[in-house]
Design a protein around this motif. Structure first.
Motif, PDB file in Angstrom:
ATOM      1  N   ALA A   1     101.544   2.372 -27.352  1.00  0.00           N
ATOM      2  CA  ALA A   1     100.552   3.446 -27.213  1.00  0.00           C
ATOM      3  C   ALA A   1      99.851   3.705 -28.549  1.00  0.00           C
ATOM      4  O   ALA A   1      98.640   3.964 -28.596  1.00  0.00           O
ATOM      5  CB  ALA A   1     101.229   4.722 -26.714  1.00  0.00           C
ATOM      6  N   HIS A   2     100.611   3.630 -29.634  1.00  0.00           N
ATOM      7  CA  HIS A   2     100.037   3.888 -30.961  1.00  0.00           C
ATOM      8  C   HIS A   2      99.065   2.787 -31.370  1.00  0.00           C
ATOM      9  O   HIS A   2      98.044   3.064 -32.001  1.00  0.00           O
ATOM     10  CB  HIS A   2     101.167   3.988 -31.989  1.00  0.00           C
ATOM     11  N   ARG A   3      99.375   1.544 -31.004  1.00  0.00           N
ATOM     12  CA  ARG A   3      98.573   0.414 -31.446  1.00  0.00           C
ATOM     13  C   ARG A   3      97.436   0.075 -30.476  1.00  0.00           C
ATOM     14  O   ARG A   3      96.445  -0.558 -30.874  1.00  0.00           O
ATOM     15  CB  ARG A   3      99.487  -0.809 -31.626  1.00  0.00           C
ATOM     16  N   ALA A   4      97.542   0.485 -29.231  1.00  0.00           N
ATOM     17  CA  ALA A   4      96.543   0.089 -28.222  1.00  0.00           C
ATOM     18  C   ALA A   4      95.178   0.689 -28.524  1.00  0.00           C
ATOM     19  O   ALA A   4      95.071   1.806 -29.047  1.00  0.00           O
ATOM     20  CB  ALA A   4      97.013   0.533 -26.839  1.00  0.00           C
ATOM     21  N   ARG A   5      94.150  -0.074 -28.187  1.00  0.00           N
ATOM     22  CA  ARG A   5      92.792   0.442 -28.323  1.00  0.00           C
ATOM     23  C   ARG A   5      92.551   1.504 -27.250  1.00  0.00           C
ATOM     24  O   ARG A   5      93.020   1.394 -26.135  1.00  0.00           O
ATOM     25  CB  ARG A   5      91.770  -0.682 -28.156  1.00  0.00           C
ATOM     26  N   ASN A   6      91.762   2.502 -27.606  1.00  0.00           N
ATOM     27  CA  ASN A   6      91.369   3.549 -26.654  1.00  0.00           C
ATOM     28  C   ASN A   6      92.583   4.222 -26.007  1.00  0.00           C
ATOM     29  O   ASN A   6      92.541   4.601 -24.840  1.00  0.00           O
ATOM     30  CB  ASN A   6      90.463   2.969 -25.560  1.00  0.00           C
TER      31      ASN A   6
ATOM     32  N   ARG B   1      97.697  -0.716 -20.836  1.00  0.00           N
ATOM     33  CA  ARG B   1      97.276  -2.084 -20.599  1.00  0.00           C
ATOM     34  C   ARG B   1      97.448  -2.386 -19.109  1.00  0.00           C
ATOM     35  O   ARG B   1      98.333  -1.852 -18.452  1.00  0.00           O
ATOM     36  CB  ARG B   1      98.052  -3.079 -21.459  1.00  0.00           C
ATOM     37  N   GLY B   2      96.566  -3.208 -18.580  1.00  0.00           N
ATOM     38  CA  GLY B   2      96.659  -3.561 -17.174  1.00  0.00           C
ATOM     39  C   GLY B   2      97.666  -4.668 -16.956  1.00  0.00           C
ATOM     40  O   GLY B   2      98.246  -5.221 -17.893  1.00  0.00           O
ATOM     41  N   GLU B   3      97.876  -5.001 -15.694  1.00  0.00           N
ATOM     42  CA  GLU B   3      98.720  -6.137 -15.323  1.00  0.00           C
ATOM     43  C   GLU B   3     100.143  -6.025 -15.886  1.00  0.00           C
ATOM     44  O   GLU B   3     100.612  -6.900 -16.612  1.00  0.00           O
ATOM     45  CB  GLU B   3      98.081  -7.442 -15.787  1.00  0.00           C
TER      46      GLU B   3
ATOM     47  N   LEU C   1     100.582  -6.386 -26.112  1.00  0.00           N
ATOM     48  CA  LEU C   1      99.162  -6.049 -26.030  1.00  0.00           C
ATOM     49  C   LEU C   1      98.276  -7.269 -25.792  1.00  0.00           C
ATOM     50  O   LEU C   1      97.225  -7.163 -25.154  1.00  0.00           O
ATOM     51  CB  LEU C   1      98.723  -5.345 -27.320  1.00  0.00           C
ATOM     52  N   LYS C   2      98.701  -8.439 -26.269  1.00  0.00           N
ATOM     53  CA  LYS C   2      97.845  -9.627 -26.157  1.00  0.00           C
ATOM     54  C   LYS C   2      98.118 -10.445 -24.893  1.00  0.00           C
ATOM     55  O   LYS C   2      97.315 -11.314 -24.546  1.00  0.00           O
ATOM     56  CB  LYS C   2      98.032 -10.512 -27.386  1.00  0.00           C
ATOM     57  N   ALA C   3      99.224 -10.194 -24.219  1.00  0.00           N
ATOM     58  CA  ALA C   3      99.561 -10.987 -23.033  1.00  0.00           C
ATOM     59  C   ALA C   3      98.539 -10.767 -21.928  1.00  0.00           C
ATOM     60  O   ALA C   3      98.007  -9.668 -21.757  1.00  0.00           O
ATOM     61  CB  ALA C   3     100.954 -10.618 -22.534  1.00  0.00           C
ATOM     62  N   GLN C   4      98.255 -11.840 -21.190  1.00  0.00           N
ATOM     63  CA  GLN C   4      97.358 -11.694 -20.045  1.00  0.00           C
ATOM     64  C   GLN C   4      98.015 -10.834 -18.970  1.00  0.00           C
ATOM     65  O   GLN C   4      97.397  -9.946 -18.397  1.00  0.00           O
ATOM     66  CB  GLN C   4      97.016 -13.076 -19.487  1.00  0.00           C
ATOM     67  N   ARG C   5      99.273 -11.135 -18.684  1.00  0.00           N
ATOM     68  CA  ARG C   5     100.052 -10.345 -17.739  1.00  0.00           C
ATOM     69  C   ARG C   5     101.436 -10.113 -18.332  1.00  0.00           C
ATOM     70  O   ARG C   5     101.991 -10.993 -18.988  1.00  0.00           O
ATOM     71  CB  ARG C   5     100.187 -11.068 -16.388  1.00  0.00           C
ATOM     72  N   VAL C   6     101.978  -8.922 -18.092  1.00  0.00           N
ATOM     73  CA  VAL C   6     103.326  -8.596 -18.553  1.00  0.00           C
ATOM     74  C   VAL C   6     104.217  -8.424 -17.328  1.00  0.00           C
ATOM     75  O   VAL C   6     103.920  -7.634 -16.426  1.00  0.00           O
ATOM     76  CB  VAL C   6     103.348  -7.300 -19.394  1.00  0.00           C
ATOM     77  N   TYR C   7     105.282  -9.206 -17.285  1.00  0.00           N
ATOM     78  CA  TYR C   7     106.288  -9.073 -16.238  1.00  0.00           C
ATOM     79  C   TYR C   7     107.541  -8.442 -16.858  1.00  0.00           C
ATOM     80  O   TYR C   7     107.897  -8.746 -17.999  1.00  0.00           O
ATOM     81  CB  TYR C   7     106.650 -10.440 -15.651  1.00  0.00           C
ATOM     82  N   ILE C   8     108.190  -7.588 -16.096  1.00  0.00           N
ATOM     83  CA  ILE C   8     109.420  -6.946 -16.567  1.00  0.00           C
ATOM     84  C   ILE C   8     110.508  -7.229 -15.554  1.00  0.00           C
ATOM     85  O   ILE C   8     110.331  -6.984 -14.351  1.00  0.00           O
ATOM     86  CB  ILE C   8     109.236  -5.425 -16.729  1.00  0.00           C
ATOM     87  N   VAL C   9     111.644  -7.757 -16.032  1.00  0.00           N
ATOM     88  CA  VAL C   9     112.731  -8.062 -15.121  1.00  0.00           C
ATOM     89  C   VAL C   9     114.047  -7.556 -15.704  1.00  0.00           C
ATOM     90  O   VAL C   9     114.293  -7.621 -16.902  1.00  0.00           O
ATOM     91  CB  VAL C   9     112.812  -9.574 -14.822  1.00  0.00           C
ATOM     92  N   GLY C  10     114.875  -7.026 -14.826  1.00  0.00           N
ATOM     93  CA  GLY C  10     116.222  -6.568 -15.163  1.00  0.00           C
ATOM     94  C   GLY C  10     116.848  -6.074 -13.875  1.00  0.00           C
ATOM     95  O   GLY C  10     116.148  -5.525 -13.016  1.00  0.00           O
TER      96      GLY C  10
ATOM     97  N   ALA D   1      92.851   6.515 -22.592  1.00  0.00           N
ATOM     98  CA  ALA D   1      93.772   6.146 -21.509  1.00  0.00           C
ATOM     99  C   ALA D   1      94.694   7.302 -21.165  1.00  0.00           C
ATOM    100  O   ALA D   1      94.944   7.584 -19.986  1.00  0.00           O
ATOM    101  CB  ALA D   1      94.587   4.919 -21.916  1.00  0.00           C
ATOM    102  N   ALA D   2      95.208   7.986 -22.179  1.00  0.00           N
ATOM    103  CA  ALA D   2      96.085   9.133 -21.930  1.00  0.00           C
ATOM    104  C   ALA D   2      95.322  10.263 -21.248  1.00  0.00           C
ATOM    105  O   ALA D   2      95.865  10.966 -20.376  1.00  0.00           O
ATOM    106  CB  ALA D   2      96.694   9.615 -23.243  1.00  0.00           C
TER     107      ALA D   2
END
Length: 304
Positions: free
Chosen positions: A256-261, A155-157, A127-136, A265-266
């Motif tokens: 999803a449970h911890r995110a604001r708004n 969350r964006g990005e 939630l706090k990251a500026q950008r989240v990258y996912i690799v696998g 968003a849903a």
């Protein structure tokens, strides 16, 4: 094994050299073959294959093959497990039941191994990251896609780096990673080198690394700031994705449970996909009256 063969090469008979050449050219294949299959493939007798093993200072072929397997333990583990299972007859229903039992056991062990503080920190990092990258890569690329799907509304990005361009595209994107970014790296047996190298690249760039993997001995573990572990044993495959998928869903659910708004968003997500949902807000169908057979023949004649 190559060094041992090289040392003994001047003493080997022509038939033994023939076996040696084939083993050096196909080491992985040779590590999986029983003695009769190797002999038939190379074109020698079983006795010659056994004498070849003794010429290399092994007690016999079984010891030679065991030594050869050591270099490919991780790679060959699924092959050996499958060979063991196929040696015992089983009904299809038994395979279904056994596989589902394995999944249940993996899920139970995964749940037991979860550390509450690590789970909390993992969600906070996402939630706090500026950008989240996912690799696998491999089957982990599909799991990465599901994680992106779960995180994206809240969350964006969120960037999935497993594309048709492969690891080079991921490396290019991660070259822009900075402190404050987060890489979620997913790897299970058999671990792919690309994922490990990209995790190291992200860490060297100052980004945080969250590993989704199976054990502390995983090559991802020492590169990660945080790690969530899923038990992924399988009787037929290198690893079972079922418990990993559950872990991915658990992480996305916690975000999803911890995110604001999150409710807003849903709601936005539901509204955006509404036109594509069957039977949910789709425009009413308009019935079109077909002309009578006689009128249809008249129209057909009138059309040039």
């Amino acid at each position: 094994m190559a060094q041992r063969i090289a040392r003994r090469l001047p003493e080997l008979s022509p038939a033994h050299r023939q076996i040696a050449d084939w083993v050096l050219a196909h080491p992985l294949h040779a590590a999986t073959m029983p003695i009769d299959e190797l002999a038939a493939t190379v074109g020698v007798s079983v006795a010659t294959a056994n004498r070849f093993a003794r010429a290399l200072d092994f007690e016999g072929y079984a010891q030679f093959r065991a030594a050869l397997v050591l270099g490919f333990e991780t790679t060959l583990a699924p092959v050996e497990k499958l060979r063991s299972k196929l040696e015992r007859s089983a009904k299809v229903a038994d395979v279904f039941a056994g596989t589902l039992s394995d999944v249940e056991r993996n899920l139970a062990l995964t749940r037991q191994s979860l550390d509450p503080l690590t789970c909390e920190r993992a969600v906070e990092a996402v939630l706090k990251a500026q950008r989240v990258y996912i690799v696998g890569f491999g089957s982990s690329s599909w799991l990465g896609g599901l994680l992106q799907h779960g995180l994206d509304p809240y969350r964006g990005e969120v960037h999935l780096l497993a594309t048709r361009e492969g690891a080079t595209y991921a490396a290019k994107v991660l070259s822009r990673a900075r402190p404050g970014d987060l890489l979620v790296a997913i790897a299970f047996p058999r671990y792919l080198t690309d994922t490990v190298l990209l995790a190291r690249l992200a860490r060297d760039a100052g980004a945080s690394v969250l590993a989704l993997t199976d054990r502390v001995a995983s090559p991802l573990a020492p590169l990660a700031d945080l790690a969530l572990y899923a038990q992924a044993d399988s009787q037929y495959f290198a690893s079972s994705e079922a418990s990993v998928l559950a872990l991915v869903e658990a992480l996305a659910s916690a975000v999803a449970h911890r995110a604001r708004n999150s409710v807003q968003a849903a709601t936005r997500l539901a509204e955006s996909v509404l036109p594509w949902l069957h039977g949910a807000g789709a425009p009413a169908r308009t019935e079109v009256a077909l002309p009578s057979p006689r009128k249809a023949r008249t129209l057909k004649k009138a059309i040039p």
